[in-house]
Every structure is written in structure tokens, then in C-alpha cells.
Design a protein around this motif. Structure first.
Motif, mmCIF file in Angstrom:
data_model
loop_
_atom_site.group_PDB
_atom_site.id
_atom_site.type_symbol
_atom_site.label_atom_id
_atom_site.label_comp_id
_atom_site.label_asym_id
_atom_site.label_seq_id
_atom_site.Cartn_x
_atom_site.Cartn_y
_atom_site.Cartn_z
ATOM 1 N N ILE A 101 25.483 46.562 44.614
ATOM 2 C CA ILE A 101 26.932 46.789 44.712
ATOM 3 C C ILE A 101 27.405 47.773 43.656
ATOM 4 C CG2 ILE A 101 29.206 45.683 44.641
ATOM 5 C CD1 ILE A 101 27.428 44.909 47.066
ATOM 6 N N VAL A 102 26.892 47.615 42.433
ATOM 7 C CA VAL A 102 27.360 48.452 41.337
ATOM 8 C C VAL A 102 26.345 48.381 40.203
ATOM 9 C CG1 VAL A 102 28.670 46.605 40.190
ATOM 10 C CG2 VAL A 102 29.412 48.983 39.911
ATOM 11 N N THR A 103 26.315 49.408 39.365
ATOM 12 C CA THR A 103 25.581 49.347 38.107
ATOM 13 C C THR A 103 26.610 49.401 36.988
ATOM 14 O OG1 THR A 103 23.625 50.410 39.043
ATOM 15 C CG2 THR A 103 23.846 50.441 36.644
ATOM 16 N N SER A 104 26.643 48.365 36.193
ATOM 17 C CA SER A 104 27.675 48.223 35.158
ATOM 18 C C SER A 104 27.023 47.979 33.804
ATOM 19 C CB SER A 104 28.611 47.057 35.513
ATOM 20 O OG SER A 104 29.561 46.839 34.494
ATOM 21 N N ILE A 125 24.452 36.005 43.400
ATOM 22 C CA ILE A 125 24.780 37.174 42.584
ATOM 23 C C ILE A 125 23.570 37.443 41.694
ATOM 24 C CG2 ILE A 125 26.296 38.120 40.793
ATOM 25 C CD1 ILE A 125 28.484 36.207 41.914
ATOM 26 N N THR A 126 23.000 38.646 41.791
ATOM 27 C CA THR A 126 21.787 38.971 41.050
ATOM 28 C C THR A 126 22.049 40.087 40.055
ATOM 29 O OG1 THR A 126 20.314 38.245 42.833
ATOM 30 C CG2 THR A 126 19.422 39.850 41.272
ATOM 31 N N PHE A 127 21.543 39.895 38.825
ATOM 32 C CA PHE A 127 21.590 40.915 37.778
ATOM 33 C C PHE A 127 20.162 41.391 37.501
ATOM 34 C CE2 PHE A 127 25.207 38.095 36.046
ATOM 35 C CZ PHE A 127 26.173 38.793 36.743
ATOM 36 N N ARG A 128 20.001 42.718 37.339
ATOM 37 C CA ARG A 128 18.695 43.267 36.961
ATOM 38 C C ARG A 128 18.888 44.337 35.904
ATOM 39 N NH1 ARG A 128 15.574 46.414 41.539
ATOM 40 N NH2 ARG A 128 17.198 47.939 41.043
ATOM 41 N N ALA A 131 28.391 36.113 30.935
ATOM 42 C CA ALA A 131 29.523 35.424 30.311
ATOM 43 C C ALA A 131 30.806 35.670 31.108
ATOM 44 C CB ALA A 131 29.689 35.894 28.868
ATOM 45 N N GLN A 132 30.990 36.897 31.607
ATOM 46 C CA GLN A 132 32.169 37.207 32.432
ATOM 47 C C GLN A 132 32.110 36.445 33.764
ATOM 48 O OE1 GLN A 132 31.508 41.732 31.373
ATOM 49 N NE2 GLN A 132 33.384 41.530 32.578
ATOM 50 N N LEU A 133 30.926 36.390 34.346
ATOM 51 C CA LEU A 133 30.752 35.658 35.595
ATOM 52 C C LEU A 133 31.034 34.168 35.396
ATOM 53 C CD1 LEU A 133 29.817 35.321 38.541
ATOM 54 C CD2 LEU A 133 27.451 35.252 37.689
ATOM 55 N N HIS A 134 30.501 33.609 34.338
ATOM 56 C CA HIS A 134 30.697 32.194 34.010
ATOM 57 C C HIS A 134 32.193 31.892 33.893
ATOM 58 C CE1 HIS A 134 30.677 28.561 31.414
ATOM 59 N NE2 HIS A 134 29.471 28.329 31.908
ATOM 60 N N LYS A 135 32.902 32.762 33.201
ATOM 61 C CA LYS A 135 34.349 32.576 33.008
ATOM 62 C C LYS A 135 35.090 32.663 34.336
ATOM 63 C CE LYS A 135 38.259 34.487 30.384
ATOM 64 N NZ LYS A 135 38.675 35.538 29.407
ATOM 65 N N ALA A 136 34.730 33.639 35.158
ATOM 66 C CA ALA A 136 35.396 33.826 36.455
ATOM 67 C C ALA A 136 35.164 32.626 37.371
ATOM 68 C CB ALA A 136 34.903 35.103 37.116
ATOM 69 N N GLN A 169 35.758 41.150 41.055
ATOM 70 C CA GLN A 169 36.701 40.674 40.028
ATOM 71 C C GLN A 169 36.170 40.951 38.627
ATOM 72 O OE1 GLN A 169 37.555 36.450 40.331
ATOM 73 N NE2 GLN A 169 38.299 36.352 38.212
ATOM 74 N N ILE A 170 34.894 40.624 38.376
ATOM 75 C CA ILE A 170 34.389 40.798 37.014
ATOM 76 C C ILE A 170 34.187 42.271 36.670
ATOM 77 C CG2 ILE A 170 33.347 38.499 36.930
ATOM 78 C CD1 ILE A 170 30.615 39.763 37.356
ATOM 79 N N ILE A 171 33.886 43.103 37.671
ATOM 80 C CA ILE A 171 33.744 44.538 37.408
ATOM 81 C C ILE A 171 35.105 45.159 37.101
ATOM 82 C CG2 ILE A 171 33.072 46.759 38.390
ATOM 83 C CD1 ILE A 171 30.742 44.815 37.612
ATOM 84 N N GLU A 172 36.135 44.742 37.850
ATOM 85 C CA GLU A 172 37.485 45.264 37.616
ATOM 86 C C GLU A 172 37.998 44.871 36.229
ATOM 87 O OE1 GLU A 172 39.894 43.854 40.820
ATOM 88 O OE2 GLU A 172 38.785 45.006 42.328
ATOM 89 N N GLN A 173 37.646 43.641 35.800
ATOM 90 C CA GLN A 173 38.105 43.163 34.490
ATOM 91 C C GLN A 173 37.316 43.807 33.356
ATOM 92 O OE1 GLN A 173 37.839 38.908 34.946
ATOM 93 N NE2 GLN A 173 39.779 38.765 36.052
ATOM 94 N N GLY A 174 36.128 44.320 33.736
ATOM 95 C CA GLY A 174 35.330 45.173 32.865
ATOM 96 C C GLY A 174 34.833 44.583 31.584
#
Length: 314
Positions: free
Chosen positions: A174-177, A193-196, A208-213, A309-314
Motif C-alpha cells: 500500500i505504501v512505504t513509510s 497488516i504487514t510491515f517489512r 506503536a501508531q498502529l497499536h494506538k489507532a 489512518q496511521i499514514i495520514e497521522q504520520g
């Protein structure tokens, strides 16, 4: 000697010297398995493993937990159970295995099963024990000891999700952040939701942002309901997060022929459903598996919304 090598030596020694463990690992040869194919083409393996009844049917209410000694505390472990020290953790062989090499990794302190303070440790252990996939079960997501923080680990290659991620058929970038590739899974019958990334700190920040959301959607819980798988390969961390909306599906509480005794945890999320009763193994179908996943997991659309949501909140 590295922790990984010490762990291999531990497993060999425990299987040689601890009869409970050696008998149960030998019993894996007799475990029955079958495969079901879900809509969209993904495979789920079903395993009949009667030794897992204690986990699937574990009473995790406050009263039951308070009335039993904690089996992860060192003072209460069997005398035959040895371990390998790793910082604040002890690496143990799990005497009631799903995998041919199955570890339990409790914290040395008796502290609650809450991932937020210990997620960095999960990545460290995934890199250190890189023949294994680490997994975390939340207190309402399959943990049979929600009063004592622990990870588990199973030898790589056992769960279909590992190859399914590599195939690219379901996990869509979806995105690289901040140097982290973020994937949403499509057509997989459960939201993931997968992070690599090669950068552990960047994954920790995004988690941490995902956990909060997620927690804002379940503010009444002690933490957001989730399961996590983490591995390290080709010098990158791969973390699969399964946001949950329910502890146990309706069929767990049904009566008679309608009951299927499944309490899904990380391994089930990864594509291996564990059935401790022969009648459940015999009757469970692809439709049953899909319905169970639908009931307990956030949908792929909901996961995509959380990613945005978490990408927009950055």
C-alpha cells in the motif's frame, strides 16, 4: 555460543532427557492433518492434536487464573524443564507442541501479557532465533497464560502465511513509510497488516501508531485485541499483525453437533487450525474456517482504513 545454537542444543537435550516432552514430540508423527481451500484460493491446514486441549479450552477468566499457580514462573516449572537465558527472557521448549520445534519464551518477571512495552524484544528475538517465527497472542486472543508475559516461536515453513506472503498473491503493498513497506492482504478471508523493513526502530514506531489507532476502537480493553507473527529473513523483519474483534467464535460456545472447539490464536491466523477433538477435525469445512475467521478478525477493508489512518497521522 549464540542464543540460536544454545536453543538448538536445548531442544536436543530436552527431547533426550525429559520424557513428557520427548513423548509429545514423538506424538506429532501421529497427528492428523488435512487441507481446506478458502474462497480466493488460500489454503488452511487443519491439525488434529489432542495434546492442545489444555490450550484451546484454557480458562482465562480472572478467578481461574488466580486459583492456579503460574506455569511460566520459574519456581512452578517442572524440574526437568531447562532454559536458555536471553536478557529479560528465558527460552524454553514447549512440552505440548504444534511445531516440530516449538518454543515458549516467558519474561523472567511475572508481568501481564501486554505487547506495547515488549514489542522491541519481539524483533530482537526474531533476528536472534532466525530459524523460527515468533508469535504473540493477546490476553483475549489465544494466550493461555494472560497473567505472565511471553512469546512463542515455531520453526519456519510450517504456516501457509509464510509462503503466501512471498508469493505476492494476497499481500498488496500500500505504501512505504519511513523505510517500512506496509501491506494490506486481499482475498485472504481475514484482515492482516504487514510491515517489512531492515530497520527495526522504524517498524517499532509504526507499530506503536498502529497499536494506538486500534486501541481507540477498543478503549475498554487492556490492549487492542491482536495476534502478531514476526520473522527475520534476507536481512529484513517481516511482521504480520492480525487485528481482532472477538476472542472466541460462536461455534466454541454452541452445543451438540454445532460445537467446534476452536479458540483461534496466532498459529490459526497463520493458516494452521488446531482441533483438539477428533469430531471437530472430521467435520470442520472450508466454510466453517471462513466463518470463524470472519467472526474473530477485522476485515481487510477495515485494516486498509487503519493503514490509511496511521499514514495520514504520520
Amino acid at each position: 555460543m549464540s542464543t540460536s545454537l544454545k536453543t538448538k542444543t536445548l531442544i536436543e537435550g530436552q527431547l533426550r532427557n525429559w520424557s513428557l516432552a520427548s513423548n509429545n514430540y514423538a506424538g506429532l508423527q501421529k497427528v492428523k492433518t488435512k487441507s481446506v481451500v478458502l474462497a480466493g484460493g488460500s489454503e488452511v491446514k487443519v491439525q488434529f492434536n489432542p495434546e492442545r486441549m489444555r490450550s484451546s479450552a484454557a480458562k482465562v477468566d480472572t478467578k481461574s487464573i488466580q486459583e492456579r499457580p503460574c506455569f511460566l514462573c520459574e519456581k512452578n516449572r517442572p524440574a526437568e524443564q531447562e532454559g536458555v537465558d536471553y536478557g529479560d527472557y528465558t527460552v524454553l521448549i514447549n512440552p505440548f507442541p504444534i511445531f516440530t520445534e516449538h518454543l515458549t519464551i516467558p519474561h523472567k518477571e511475572h508481568t501481564l501479557q501486554l505487547i506495547a512495552p515488549y514489542f522491541p524484544s519481539m524483533l530482537e528475538l526474531a533476528k536472534e532465533l532466525n530459524d523460527f517465527t515468533l508469535f504473540y497472542n493477546g490476553p483475549k486472543c489465544g494466550a493461555s497464560a494472560p497473567d505472565h508475559f511471553h512469546f512463542q516461536a515455531g520453526i519456519k515453513g510450517f504456516m501457509p502465511i509464510e509462503e503466501d506472503f512471498r508469493s505476492g498473491d494476497y499481500a498488496k503493498l500500500i505504501v512505504t513509510s519511513g523505510g517500512v513497506d506496509v501491506f494490506n492482504w486481499q482475498g485472504y478471508n481475514r484482515g492482516i497488516i504487514t510491515f517489512r523493513s531492515a530497520n527495526a526502530a522504524a517498524i517499532e514506531q509504526l507499530f506503536a501508531q498502529l497499536h494506538k489507532a486500534l486501541w481507540t476502537k477498543q478503549a475498554e480493553e487492556v490492549e487492542p485485541m491482536l495476534n502478531i507473527l514476526a520473522g527475520y529473513e534476507e536481512e529484513q523483519y517481516v511482521v504480520h499483525v492480525f487485528p481482532r474483534i472477538l476472542h472466541r467464535p460462536a461455534c466454541y460456545f454452541a452445543e451438540g453437533d454445532e460445537q467446534i472447539l476452536i479458540s483461534p490464536a496466532s498459529v490459526d491466523m497463520g493458516g494452521v487450525f488446531i482441533t483438539p477433538r477428533p469430531e471437530d477435525f472430521g467435520k470442520i469445512s472450508a466454510e466453517d474456517v471462513a466463518e470463524i475467521l470472519k467472526q474473530v478478525c477485522m476485515s481487510e477493508e477495515q485494516c486498509l482504513a487503519v493503514i490509511n489512518q496511521i499514514i495520514e497521522q504520520g
